[in-house]
Design a protein around this motif. Structure first.
Motif, PDB file in Angstrom:
ATOM      1  N   THR A 166       0.857  -1.171   0.000  1.00 27.97           N
ATOM      2  CA  THR A 166       0.000   0.000   0.000  1.00 27.97           C
ATOM      3  C   THR A 166       0.898   1.226   0.000  1.00 27.97           C
ATOM      4  OG1 THR A 166      -1.659  -1.196   1.276  1.00 27.97           O
ATOM      5  CG2 THR A 166      -1.860   1.203   1.218  1.00 27.97           C
ATOM      6  N   ALA A 167       0.749   2.061  -1.020  1.00 23.78           N
ATOM      7  CA  ALA A 167       1.536   3.297  -1.121  1.00 23.78           C
ATOM      8  C   ALA A 167       0.587   4.480  -0.927  1.00 23.78           C
ATOM      9  CB  ALA A 167       2.231   3.385  -2.473  1.00 23.78           C
ATOM     10  N   GLU A 168       0.695   5.144   0.220  1.00 27.59           N
ATOM     11  CA  GLU A 168      -0.111   6.326   0.515  1.00 27.59           C
ATOM     12  C   GLU A 168       0.646   7.535  -0.005  1.00 27.59           C
ATOM     13  OE1 GLU A 168      -0.578   6.019   4.726  1.00 27.59           O
ATOM     14  OE2 GLU A 168      -2.120   4.469   4.550  1.00 27.59           O
ATOM     15  N   ILE A 169       0.053   8.215  -0.976  1.00 26.90           N
ATOM     16  CA  ILE A 169       0.740   9.275  -1.710  1.00 26.90           C
ATOM     17  C   ILE A 169       0.220  10.640  -1.266  1.00 26.90           C
ATOM     18  CG2 ILE A 169       1.208  10.184  -4.018  1.00 26.90           C
ATOM     19  CD1 ILE A 169       0.634   7.261  -5.037  1.00 26.90           C
ATOM     20  N   PRO A 170       1.064  11.456  -0.633  1.00 29.89           N
ATOM     21  CA  PRO A 170       0.615  12.769  -0.178  1.00 29.89           C
ATOM     22  C   PRO A 170       0.309  13.692  -1.364  1.00 29.89           C
ATOM     23  CG  PRO A 170       2.978  12.556   0.150  1.00 29.89           C
ATOM     24  CD  PRO A 170       2.483  11.223  -0.331  1.00 29.89           C
ATOM     25  N   HIS A 171      -0.431  14.752  -1.076  1.00 28.06           N
ATOM     26  CA  HIS A 171      -0.834  15.682  -2.138  1.00 28.06           C
ATOM     27  C   HIS A 171       0.366  16.269  -2.880  1.00 28.06           C
ATOM     28  CE1 HIS A 171      -4.883  15.169  -0.845  1.00 28.06           C
ATOM     29  NE2 HIS A 171      -4.656  15.701   0.342  1.00 28.06           N
ATOM     30  N   GLU A 172       1.405  16.580  -2.159  1.00 24.91           N
ATOM     31  CA  GLU A 172       2.630  17.062  -2.809  1.00 24.91           C
ATOM     32  C   GLU A 172       3.729  16.049  -2.567  1.00 24.91           C
ATOM     33  OE1 GLU A 172       3.278  19.334  -4.975  1.00 24.91           O
ATOM     34  OE2 GLU A 172       1.296  20.224  -4.870  1.00 24.91           O
ATOM     35  N   PRO A 173       4.482  15.722  -3.556  1.00 25.64           N
ATOM     36  CA  PRO A 173       4.648  16.389  -4.844  1.00 25.64           C
ATOM     37  C   PRO A 173       3.716  15.912  -5.953  1.00 25.64           C
ATOM     38  CG  PRO A 173       6.305  14.702  -4.647  1.00 25.64           C
ATOM     39  CD  PRO A 173       5.500  14.676  -3.361  1.00 25.64           C
ATOM     40  N   PHE A 174       2.752  15.012  -5.633  1.00 23.84           N
ATOM     41  CA  PHE A 174       1.926  14.446  -6.701  1.00 23.84           C
ATOM     42  C   PHE A 174       1.120  15.511  -7.436  1.00 23.84           C
ATOM     43  CE2 PHE A 174      -1.134  11.740  -8.832  1.00 23.84           C
ATOM     44  CZ  PHE A 174      -0.365  10.643  -9.179  1.00 23.84           C
ATOM     45  N   ASN A 175       0.538  16.491  -6.708  1.00 21.19           N
ATOM     46  CA  ASN A 175      -0.219  17.555  -7.390  1.00 21.19           C
ATOM     47  C   ASN A 175       0.650  18.271  -8.415  1.00 21.19           C
ATOM     48  OD1 ASN A 175      -2.528  17.010  -5.946  1.00 21.19           O
ATOM     49  ND2 ASN A 175      -2.384  18.807  -4.623  1.00 21.19           N
ATOM     50  N   SER A 176       1.876  18.562  -8.055  1.00 17.27           N
ATOM     51  CA  SER A 176       2.781  19.244  -8.984  1.00 17.27           C
ATOM     52  C   SER A 176       3.075  18.383 -10.206  1.00 17.27           C
ATOM     53  CB  SER A 176       4.094  19.630  -8.294  1.00 17.27           C
ATOM     54  OG  SER A 176       3.847  20.586  -7.293  1.00 17.27           O
ATOM     55  N   LEU A 177       3.227  17.075 -10.000  1.00 12.07           N
ATOM     56  CA  LEU A 177       3.460  16.166 -11.126  1.00 12.07           C
ATOM     57  C   LEU A 177       2.236  16.090 -12.030  1.00 12.07           C
ATOM     58  CD1 LEU A 177       5.364  13.347  -9.238  1.00 12.07           C
ATOM     59  CD2 LEU A 177       6.300  14.811 -11.035  1.00 12.07           C
ATOM     60  N   VAL A 178       1.038  16.123 -11.449  1.00 13.76           N
ATOM     61  CA  VAL A 178      -0.184  16.141 -12.248  1.00 13.76           C
ATOM     62  C   VAL A 178      -0.233  17.418 -13.079  1.00 13.76           C
ATOM     63  CG1 VAL A 178      -2.710  16.289 -12.158  1.00 13.76           C
ATOM     64  CG2 VAL A 178      -1.504  14.633 -10.713  1.00 13.76           C
ATOM     65  N   ARG A 179       0.027  18.549 -12.441  1.00 13.38           N
ATOM     66  CA  ARG A 179      -0.014  19.836 -13.156  1.00 13.38           C
ATOM     67  C   ARG A 179       0.995  19.907 -14.297  1.00 13.38           C
ATOM     68  NH1 ARG A 179      -0.429  21.832  -7.624  1.00 13.38           N
ATOM     69  NH2 ARG A 179      -2.607  22.354  -7.239  1.00 13.38           N
ATOM     70  N   SER A 180       2.151  19.286 -14.101  1.00 12.53           N
ATOM     71  CA  SER A 180       3.192  19.334 -15.140  1.00 12.53           C
ATOM     72  C   SER A 180       2.996  18.243 -16.200  1.00 12.53           C
ATOM     73  CB  SER A 180       4.579  19.177 -14.507  1.00 12.53           C
ATOM     74  OG  SER A 180       4.766  17.863 -14.013  1.00 12.53           O
ATOM     75  N   GLY A 181       2.002  17.378 -15.991  1.00 12.59           N
ATOM     76  CA  GLY A 181       1.744  16.313 -16.949  1.00 12.59           C
ATOM     77  C   GLY A 181       2.676  15.120 -16.819  1.00 12.59           C
ATOM     78  N   LYS A 182       3.409  15.014 -15.700  1.00 16.27           N
ATOM     79  CA  LYS A 182       4.390  13.937 -15.535  1.00 16.27           C
ATOM     80  C   LYS A 182       3.934  12.807 -14.614  1.00 16.27           C
ATOM     81  CE  LYS A 182       8.313  16.933 -16.430  1.00 16.27           C
ATOM     82  NZ  LYS A 182       9.544  17.517 -15.910  1.00 16.27           N
ATOM     83  N   ALA A 183       2.813  12.964 -13.945  1.00 18.14           N
ATOM     84  CA  ALA A 183       2.377  11.955 -12.964  1.00 18.14           C
ATOM     85  C   ALA A 183       2.185  10.585 -13.614  1.00 18.14           C
ATOM     86  CB  ALA A 183       1.095  12.402 -12.266  1.00 18.14           C
ATOM     87  N   GLY A 184       1.506  10.541 -14.735  1.00 15.29           N
ATOM     88  CA  GLY A 184       1.260   9.270 -15.412  1.00 15.29           C
ATOM     89  C   GLY A 184       2.538   8.609 -15.877  1.00 15.29           C
ATOM     90  N   GLU A 185       3.453   9.406 -16.394  1.00 17.84           N
ATOM     91  CA  GLU A 185       4.742   8.878 -16.867  1.00 17.84           C
ATOM     92  C   GLU A 185       5.534   8.255 -15.723  1.00 17.84           C
ATOM     93  OE1 GLU A 185       8.979  10.908 -17.934  1.00 17.84           O
ATOM     94  OE2 GLU A 185       7.215  11.813 -18.866  1.00 17.84           O
ATOM     95  N   VAL A 186       5.569   8.943 -14.588  1.00 23.59           N
ATOM     96  CA  VAL A 186       6.311   8.436 -13.434  1.00 23.59           C
ATOM     97  C   VAL A 186       5.658   7.160 -12.908  1.00 23.59           C
ATOM     98  CG1 VAL A 186       7.042   8.927 -11.061  1.00 23.59           C
ATOM     99  CG2 VAL A 186       7.230  10.707 -12.814  1.00 23.59           C
ATOM    100  N   MET A 187       4.331   7.167 -12.803  1.00 25.18           N
ATOM    101  CA  MET A 187       3.631   5.977 -12.308  1.00 25.18           C
ATOM    102  C   MET A 187       3.841   4.808 -13.260  1.00 25.18           C
ATOM    103  SD  MET A 187       1.963   4.711  -9.782  1.00 25.18           S
ATOM    104  CE  MET A 187       1.303   6.093  -8.855  1.00 25.18           C
ATOM    105  N   ASP A 188       3.806   5.046 -14.559  1.00 24.33           N
ATOM    106  CA  ASP A 188       4.057   3.975 -15.528  1.00 24.33           C
ATOM    107  C   ASP A 188       5.449   3.378 -15.358  1.00 24.33           C
ATOM    108  OD1 ASP A 188       1.549   4.139 -16.690  1.00 24.33           O
ATOM    109  OD2 ASP A 188       2.211   5.367 -18.385  1.00 24.33           O
ATOM    110  N   ARG A 189       6.453   4.223 -15.143  1.00 19.48           N
ATOM    111  CA  ARG A 189       7.819   3.733 -14.930  1.00 19.48           C
ATOM    112  C   ARG A 189       7.887   2.843 -13.689  1.00 19.48           C
ATOM    113  NH1 ARG A 189      10.741   8.752 -14.301  1.00 19.48           N
ATOM    114  NH2 ARG A 189      12.063   7.517 -12.951  1.00 19.48           N
ATOM    115  N   ILE A 190       7.219   3.276 -12.633  1.00 21.54           N
ATOM    116  CA  ILE A 190       7.220   2.486 -11.392  1.00 21.54           C
ATOM    117  C   ILE A 190       6.536   1.139 -11.623  1.00 21.54           C
ATOM    118  CG2 ILE A 190       6.321   2.353  -9.029  1.00 21.54           C
ATOM    119  CD1 ILE A 190       6.728   5.431  -8.887  1.00 21.54           C
TER     120      ILE A 190
END
Length: 102
Positions: A6-30
């Protein structure tokens, strides 16, 4: 050994990654790196959460699964052993019940 990560992901830095369009790319790599048997995303205690069924070969594998979430998302990771119905059948509950019955 099958584990529930279980990975509990805090709002930051995830919100910033969403805004920059990188969240999906990072999650896919993981996900490509950890190769979960199953992956689910939900909310837990007001934050984003990923729940993954993984196969842990040795305790030394824990960093392989946790560090991508720690380093990219500042996530809290929890590992729990899980059993299939077949695993539970192998547990010998009947014998344990006889041994420990009051």
């Amino acid at each position: 050994m099958k584990m529930l990560l279980t990975a509990e992901i805090p709002h930051e830095p995830f919100n910033s990654l969403v805004r920059s369009g990188k969240a999906g790319e990072v999650m896919d790599r993981i996900l490509q790196a950890i190769k979960p048997e199953a992956a689910y995303f939900t909310e837990q205690d007001g934050t984003r959460c990923g729940i993954f069924v993984i196969d842990l070969k040795a305790p030394s594998d824990v960093p392989t699964f946790a560090e991508p979430f720690f380093l990219n998302f500042n996530a809290n990771c929890k590992f729990r052993i899980v059993m299939s119905p077949e695993d539970l059948q192998k547990a010998g509950l009947e014998a344990l019940g006889k041994k420990w019955a009051a």
